[in-house]
Design an enzyme around this catalytic site. Structure first.
Site: not given
Length: 399
Positions: A182, A252, A346, A379
C-alpha cells in the site's frame, strides 16, 4: 483487548456488546505516541534538518523504528519493511506497554517465516509525519509547542529521504530487500527508482506507480471530514481537552470501504440488524453500520488526525515519473530483482495498477505480469492472506 487488534489484519466481523463496551468514553485528544510515553520496542534515530521538496525545511527530525534479527558482519542481510498509511514500526509483537496494537505482519516476519529473522535483519521505521514516534504534527517543535498546523507538507520522496538518513546512520549501504505494501509500496518503489544501487531486491504489494485522480478524490473527502470537525481547530488541538475524534472516525469509516471488497461486506453482513431493534425507522441499525462505527471509534485511540492528513497528502504526491521523463523511463532505472503483487478484489489500488508496474520493471522475477492473489478481503488481503503473500516473498528472498 479487542481494540488492540488492528482491523486491517483480520476479516470483518460482527460487533458484539462486549466490543462496544470496550470503547465507551471519549477518545483521547490524540492517539499519537507522545514524548514521555513508554517506548516499548521502539528505537529512535535523529535525521537532522531535512530540506523538503516544497522548499520548506523540517529541523531536528527523527524516525522511530524497530528491528528483528541480527545484522551480519558483512552488513548485507538488512531488509527494510515499510508500513501502510495507518500502520507503524510494530511489525511483529504483542500489544502492550508502548504499543497500542499487535504487530501487523506477524504471520510474515519472524523465525522460519517468509521474511525469516533467523537469516535477515529486519528494520521497520514509522514514516516521517506519522504519529508513533517519528516526527509529525503531534511532535514538539523547537519552540516547545506541538507542530500542529505549522507542520510542513511532505511527499513520498521526503519520507524516503529521511529513511535514507536512517540507513546511513545504521551503516547499511545496500538493502538485501526493500518491501512495502500500500503506501509502504510507494516508498519501496521510490527507494528502488531513486537509489537503485542501494536495493538488491524489491517487493511492491498492492501499490501503484502513480496516485490516480480517483484515489486523490477519495483521499480529499477523508481530509475534509477531519477538517470540518470543529474540534480540529485548523490543526492546533493538542492542548485541548478533546480532539477531532468524530472527523477522524468518519475518515476511517470512509477508508474502510475502500480497504475491503463489496463481496466481503455483502457476504459477511448481508442485511443483518445490530441487535433486536428494527433499523427501518424504529431506532435500530444495520450490522454493517455498527461495524464501521466501531472501527472508526477504535481507530481514534491509536492515531492522530494531523498525521492522518499529512500522510494522506503525501500519498497524493506519489508519482514515480514526476521529473523523470515517462513512467517507463522511471521504472527502467530499477536494477533490483523485483516482485509485484496485486489483489483481484482490491478497489483502492486496482490490479491494473500493479500490472503497469510489472510491465515496466526490467528485472522482475515473475515476468512482465504481476503475481495476482485471489481474495475476498480486498486491499487489506496483503495483511490478512499470509498463506498467499508469504510464498512469493520467500521466493524473492531466496533468489
Amino acid at each position: 483487548m479487542d481494540w488492540q487488534t488492528s482491523e486491517d489484519t483480520v476479516p470483518s466481523a460482527f460487533i458484539t456488546e462486549a466490543n462496544r463496551r470496550a470503547l465507551l468514553g471519549t477518545p483521547p485528544t490524540s492517539g499519537a505516541w507522545r514524548e514521555g510515553d513508554p517506548s516499548g520496542d521502539r528505537r529512535f534515530q535523529a535525521v537532522g534538518s531535512l530540506t523538503l521538496e516544497s522548499g520548506q525545511s523540517l529541523p531536528h527530525a527523527r524516525l522511530a523504528y524497530e528491528t528483528w534479527g541480527e545484522l551480519n558482519e558483512q552488513r548485507d542481510n538488512a531488509v527494510l519493511i515499510m508500513h501502510a498509511l495507518t500502520g507503524d514500526s510494530h511489525v511483529v509483537g504483542r500489544p502492550g506497554v508502548g504499543h497500542a496494537t499487535a504487530g501487523w505482519w506477524g504471520g510474515i516476519v519472524g523465525p522460519g517465516l517468509a521474511v525469516d529473522t533467523d537469516r535477515w535483519f529486519v528494520i521497520a521505521p514509522n514514516m516521517l509525519g506519522g504519529c508513533q514516534g517519528s516526527t509529525g504534527p503531534s511532535s514538539v517543535s523547537p519552540d516547545g509547542a506541538e507542530w500542529g498546523s505549522r507542520f510542513p507538507y511532505l511527499t513520498i520522496r521526503d519520507q524516503v529521504a529521511a529513511q535514507v538518513v536512517l540507513a546511513d546512520a545504521l551503516g547499511i549501504e545496500r538493502f538485501a530487500a526493500v518491501i512495502g505494501g500500500s503506501m509502504g509500496g510507494m516508498h519501496a518503489l521510490e527507494w528502488a527508482v531513486e537509489h537503485p544501487d542501494r536495493v538488491e531486491r524489491l517487493a511492491v504489494l498492492a501499490a501503484p506507480a502513480v496516485s490516480s485522480a480517483d484515489q486523490i478524490a477519495l483521499n480529499s473527502v477523508q481530509i475534509e471530514a477531519i477538517r470540518m470537525d470543529p474540534l480540529f481547530r485548523d490543526g492546533d488541538y493538542y492542548d485541548e481537552p478533546e480532539g477531532p475524534f468524530r472527523g477522524l472516525a468518519l475518515a476511517r469509516r470512509m477508508a474502510l470501504l475502500n480497504y475491503r471488497s463489496p463481496s466481503e461486506l455483502n457476504e459477511r453482513f448481508e442485511r443483518s440488524w445490530q441487535g433486536i431493534l428494527d433499523p427501518l425507522g424504529h431506532g435500530g441499525r444495520f450490522a454493517v453500520e455498527s461495524y464501521l462505527d466501531f472501527h472508526g471509534n477504535k481507530f481514534t485511540r491509536r492515531f492522530d488526525a494531523g498525521s492522518y492528513i499529512t500522510l494522506v497528502e503525501a500519498m497524493n504526491s506519489h508519482d514515480v515519473a514526476r521529473g523523470r521523463g515517462s513512467l517507463a523511463d522511471a521504472l527502467g532505472r530499477v536494477t533490483a530483482r523485483s516482485l509485484v503483487l496485486g489483489i483481484d478484489s482490491d478497489r483502492l489500488f486496482p490490479l491494473e495498477q500493479q500490472q503497469v508496474i510489472a510491465a515496466h520493471l526490467p528485472h522482475s522475477v515473475h515476468g512482465d505480469e504481476a503475481i495476482v492473489i485471489s481474495s475476498p478481503f480486498g486491499h487489506d488481503a496483503f495483511l490478512i492472506e499470509d498463506d498467499l503473500v508469504g510464498p512469493p516473498l520467500a521466493r524473492l528472498l531466496a533468489s
